[in-house]
Design a protein around this motif. Structure first.
Motif, mmCIF file in Angstrom:
data_model
loop_
_atom_site.group_PDB
_atom_site.id
_atom_site.type_symbol
_atom_site.label_atom_id
_atom_site.label_comp_id
_atom_site.label_asym_id
_atom_site.label_seq_id
_atom_site.Cartn_x
_atom_site.Cartn_y
_atom_site.Cartn_z
ATOM 1 N N VAL A 12 0.983 -1.174 0.098
ATOM 2 C CA VAL A 12 0.005 -0.182 0.094
ATOM 3 C C VAL A 12 0.977 1.254 0.108
ATOM 4 N N SER A 13 1.999 1.351 0.813
ATOM 5 C CA SER A 13 2.913 2.441 0.779
ATOM 6 C C SER A 13 4.275 1.798 1.178
ATOM 7 N N GLU A 14 5.014 2.780 0.748
ATOM 8 C CA GLU A 14 6.752 2.313 0.799
ATOM 9 C C GLU A 14 7.443 3.231 1.594
ATOM 10 N N TYR A 15 8.752 2.759 2.178
ATOM 11 C CA TYR A 15 9.791 3.671 2.636
ATOM 12 C C TYR A 15 10.678 4.122 1.554
ATOM 13 N N ASP A 16 11.281 4.987 1.924
ATOM 14 C CA ASP A 16 12.370 5.634 0.710
ATOM 15 C C ASP A 16 13.444 4.591 0.690
ATOM 16 N N ARG A 17 13.565 3.536 1.654
ATOM 17 C CA ARG A 17 14.619 2.804 1.796
ATOM 18 C C ARG A 17 14.583 1.640 0.691
ATOM 19 N N VAL A 18 15.715 1.266 0.237
ATOM 20 C CA VAL A 18 15.879 0.304 -0.987
ATOM 21 C C VAL A 18 16.603 -0.963 -0.351
ATOM 22 N N VAL A 19 16.233 -2.028 -0.853
ATOM 23 C CA VAL A 19 17.126 -3.309 -0.325
ATOM 24 C C VAL A 19 17.618 -3.928 -1.833
ATOM 25 N N ARG A 20 18.646 -4.635 -1.834
ATOM 26 C CA ARG A 20 19.159 -5.207 -3.011
ATOM 27 C C ARG A 20 19.843 -6.468 -2.958
ATOM 28 N N SER A 21 19.308 -7.075 -3.856
ATOM 29 C CA SER A 21 20.323 -8.316 -4.018
ATOM 30 C C SER A 21 20.997 -8.301 -5.321
ATOM 31 N N PRO A 22 21.608 -9.386 -5.610
ATOM 32 C CA PRO A 22 22.820 -9.164 -6.903
ATOM 33 C C PRO A 22 21.651 -8.912 -8.083
ATOM 34 N N GLN A 31 -9.847 0.001 23.254
ATOM 35 C CA GLN A 31 -9.083 0.511 24.153
ATOM 36 C C GLN A 31 -7.675 0.703 23.926
ATOM 37 N N GLY A 32 -7.067 0.022 23.012
ATOM 38 C CA GLY A 32 -5.557 0.176 22.499
ATOM 39 C C GLY A 32 -5.552 1.606 21.660
ATOM 40 N N ARG A 33 -6.413 1.997 21.240
ATOM 41 C CA ARG A 33 -6.301 3.415 20.439
ATOM 42 C C ARG A 33 -6.097 4.507 21.404
ATOM 43 N N ALA A 34 -6.469 4.316 22.826
ATOM 44 C CA ALA A 34 -5.977 5.290 23.776
ATOM 45 C C ALA A 34 -4.574 5.080 24.039
ATOM 46 N N PHE A 35 -3.793 4.158 23.760
ATOM 47 C CA PHE A 35 -2.298 3.927 23.987
ATOM 48 C C PHE A 35 -1.719 3.768 22.951
ATOM 49 N N PRO A 36 -1.521 4.815 22.041
ATOM 50 C CA PRO A 36 -0.796 4.654 20.837
ATOM 51 C C PRO A 36 0.838 4.413 21.307
ATOM 52 N N PRO A 37 1.289 3.687 20.020
ATOM 53 C CA PRO A 37 2.637 3.322 20.327
ATOM 54 C C PRO A 37 3.495 4.395 20.390
ATOM 55 N N ASN A 38 4.901 4.172 20.655
ATOM 56 C CA ASN A 38 5.863 5.256 20.787
ATOM 57 C C ASN A 38 6.259 5.929 19.227
ATOM 58 N N TYR A 39 6.059 5.068 18.347
ATOM 59 C CA TYR A 39 6.336 5.528 16.957
ATOM 60 C C TYR A 39 5.541 5.093 16.000
ATOM 61 N N LEU A 40 5.079 6.154 15.375
ATOM 62 C CA LEU A 40 4.004 5.880 14.148
ATOM 63 C C LEU A 40 4.647 6.595 12.934
ATOM 64 N N HIS A 41 4.816 5.585 12.133
ATOM 65 C CA HIS A 41 5.403 6.311 10.571
ATOM 66 C C HIS A 41 4.243 7.001 9.853
ATOM 67 N N GLU A 42 4.697 8.108 9.365
ATOM 68 C CA GLU A 42 3.432 9.108 8.726
ATOM 69 C C GLU A 42 2.542 8.458 7.827
ATOM 70 N N SER A 43 3.093 7.345 7.056
ATOM 71 C CA SER A 43 2.401 6.713 6.073
ATOM 72 C C SER A 43 1.369 5.646 6.765
ATOM 73 N N TRP A 44 1.439 5.282 8.043
ATOM 74 C CA TRP A 44 0.495 4.433 8.890
ATOM 75 C C TRP A 44 -0.527 5.120 9.315
ATOM 76 N N ARG A 45 -0.668 6.431 9.377
ATOM 77 C CA ARG A 45 -1.620 7.397 10.069
ATOM 78 C C ARG A 45 -2.947 7.168 9.438
ATOM 79 N N ASP A 46 -3.024 7.188 8.357
ATOM 80 C CA ASP A 46 -4.324 7.258 7.473
ATOM 81 C C ASP A 46 -4.953 5.778 7.722
ATOM 82 N N TYR A 47 -4.515 4.952 8.030
ATOM 83 C CA TYR A 47 -4.882 3.717 8.377
ATOM 84 C C TYR A 47 -5.339 3.261 9.933
ATOM 85 N N LEU A 48 -4.799 3.986 10.782
ATOM 86 C CA LEU A 48 -4.785 3.718 12.129
ATOM 87 C C LEU A 48 -6.286 4.323 12.729
ATOM 88 N N TYR A 49 -6.767 5.476 12.132
ATOM 89 C CA TYR A 49 -7.601 6.201 12.830
ATOM 90 C C TYR A 49 -8.613 6.499 12.067
#
Length: 183
Positions: A45-55, A158-176
């Motif tokens: 659905v969404s990607e980081y800027d980070r790329v992983v490579r193999s040969p 209940q868990g929504r009242a206790f958000p995790p310490n880290y939320l990537h910006e690409s996740w926000r649209d899908y959490l709430y």
């Protein structure tokens, strides 16, 4: 300097685009995520800027993935210490303290009390010691909320009242997205 790929978990959404769970947040490691991508079990659905490579291949690490098949939620959540604390809002049900949490058998085990959703409540260590193996009426200590079996939906809410310490910006649209908007 590039950050280690270990810092790139993917938010896992069910086929209806809702997280599998809110607390703990449904996250997969980048390895599990890529394996599922290659096995065609998920859509990216969404990607980081980070790329992983193999040969012979390169891919941007997914930040949000969606399962292709809907995973039906169980009717009853797992009976765990964490889920009991979550049900009770991470507060002692006798004094409302969030400190030194443990759990208490409302009907003591010595009197036949079961270790079950309906008999376990969250208690701080001082209240648990004070109540001991006695009945609530013997010490005039009654839980604020009578123990009950929560639904998975209740725990997710209940868990929504206790958000995790880290939320990537690409996740926000899908959490709430299904929460009520303020006027």
């Amino acid at each position: 300097m590039q950050t280690s790929v270990e810092k790139y978990p993917a938010l896992v959404l069910n086929a209806d685009y809702r997280p599998l769970s809110y607390f703990p947040l449904s996250l997969w490691s980048w390895q599990d995520t890529l394996k599922s991508v290659f096995l065609e079990r998920v859509n990216i659905v969404s990607e980081y800027d980070r790329v992983v490579r193999s040969p012979s291949f390169e891919i941007r690490l997914p930040s949000v993935i969606c399962l292709k098949r809907y995973v039906k939620q169980s009717k009853q959540p797992a009976f765990t210490r964490f889920n009991v604390f979550l049900r009770d809002g991470f507060r002692c049900q006798y004094c409302n303290s969030p400190e030194e949490l443990t759990f208490d058998h409302v009907l003591p085990r010595r009197l036949g009390g079961q270790t079950s959703w309906e008999n376990i409540t969250t208690a701080c260590a001082p209240c648990n010691m004070k109540k001991g193996g006695r009945l609530p009426r013997e010490v005039n200590m009654f839980p604020e909320i009578r123990p009950y079996i929560p639904t998975p939906q209740m725990l997710n809410h209940q868990g929504r009242a206790f958000p995790p310490n880290y939320l990537h910006e690409s996740w926000r649209d899908y959490l709430y997205w299904d929460t009520e908007l303020e006027e």
